[in-house]
Design a protein around this motif. Structure first.
Motif, short mmCIF file in Angstrom:
data_model
loop_
_atom_site.label_atom_id
_atom_site.label_comp_id
_atom_site.label_asym_id
_atom_site.label_seq_id
_atom_site.Cartn_x
_atom_site.Cartn_y
_atom_site.Cartn_z
N CYS A 1 0.88 -1.26 -0.07
CA CYS A 1 0.02 0.02 0.03
C CYS A 1 0.91 1.21 -0.05
CB CYS A 1 -0.88 0.07 1.08
SG CYS A 1 -0.11 -0.09 2.78
N ILE A 2 0.20 2.50 -0.22
CA ILE A 2 1.00 3.64 -0.34
C ILE A 2 0.05 4.93 0.23
CG2 ILE A 2 2.44 3.13 -2.46
CD1 ILE A 2 0.32 5.01 -3.89
N ASN A 3 0.87 5.77 0.97
CA ASN A 3 -0.10 7.11 1.02
C ASN A 3 0.43 8.08 -0.09
OD1 ASN A 3 0.32 5.88 4.17
ND2 ASN A 3 -1.74 6.39 3.29
N LYS A 4 -0.36 8.74 -0.64
CA LYS A 4 0.11 9.66 -1.71
C LYS A 4 -0.21 11.04 -1.01
CE LYS A 4 -2.44 6.90 -5.20
NZ LYS A 4 -3.43 6.94 -6.03
N THR A 5 0.49 12.11 -1.80
CA THR A 5 0.50 13.40 -1.54
C THR A 5 -0.59 14.18 -2.78
OG1 THR A 5 2.23 14.38 -2.83
CG2 THR A 5 2.78 13.54 -0.74
N ASP A 6 -0.90 15.44 -2.62
CA ASP A 6 -1.46 15.90 -3.59
C ASP A 6 -0.69 16.53 -4.86
OD1 ASP A 6 -0.26 18.14 -2.23
OD2 ASP A 6 -2.14 19.13 -1.74
N ARG A 7 0.41 16.37 -4.77
CA ARG A 7 1.62 16.97 -5.75
C ARG A 7 1.49 15.93 -7.08
NH1 ARG A 7 5.50 19.84 -2.89
NH2 ARG A 7 4.35 20.69 -1.37
N ARG A 8 1.73 16.52 -8.05
CA ARG A 8 1.69 15.76 -9.32
C ARG A 8 3.29 15.26 -10.03
NH1 ARG A 8 -2.72 13.88 -10.30
NH2 ARG A 8 -4.31 15.18 -11.12
N SER A 9 4.43 15.71 -9.27
CA SER A 9 5.55 15.51 -9.89
C SER A 9 6.05 14.07 -9.24
CB SER A 9 6.81 16.28 -9.60
OG SER A 9 6.87 16.61 -7.95
#
Length: 94
Positions: A9-17
């Motif tokens: 699993c992962i936790n994402k940020t709101d960043r696009r890069s």
């Protein structure tokens, strides 16, 4: 010999890069407890060669590697292009 661990699993940020999109990765220990580590820690582990991480999806195993966009390091799998698509397709860690 390096210790080998599956990322589930992962936790994402709101960043696009690519180097900023994933903040944490995680999985499940043999005893059923969950673990979660920062991408920075995973990069240090991979570069030290003390740990190896992989993703398994639909019976296919992909190794996690360190990549760079020229300025920043990030993680992706050996089957990905520039974007860490295999990791990004994993569910969110609880």
């Amino acid at each position: 010999m390096a210790k080998r661990v599956r990322i589930c699993c992962i936790n994402k940020t709101d960043r696009r890069s690519a180097h900023e999109r994933i903040k944490y990765v995680g999985g499940v220990n043999l005893d059923g407890t969950r673990w979660r580590l920062s991408v920075e820690k995973i990069i240090r582990d991979l570069e030290s060669r003390e740990w190896e991480y992989y993703v398994e999806e639909s019976g296919v195993t992909a190794e996690v590697i360190v990549a760079t966009d020229g300025r920043h390091k990030y993680i992706k799998t050996t089957v990905d292009g520039i974007q860490p698509n295999t990791l990004l397709s994993l569910p969110e860690c609880p």
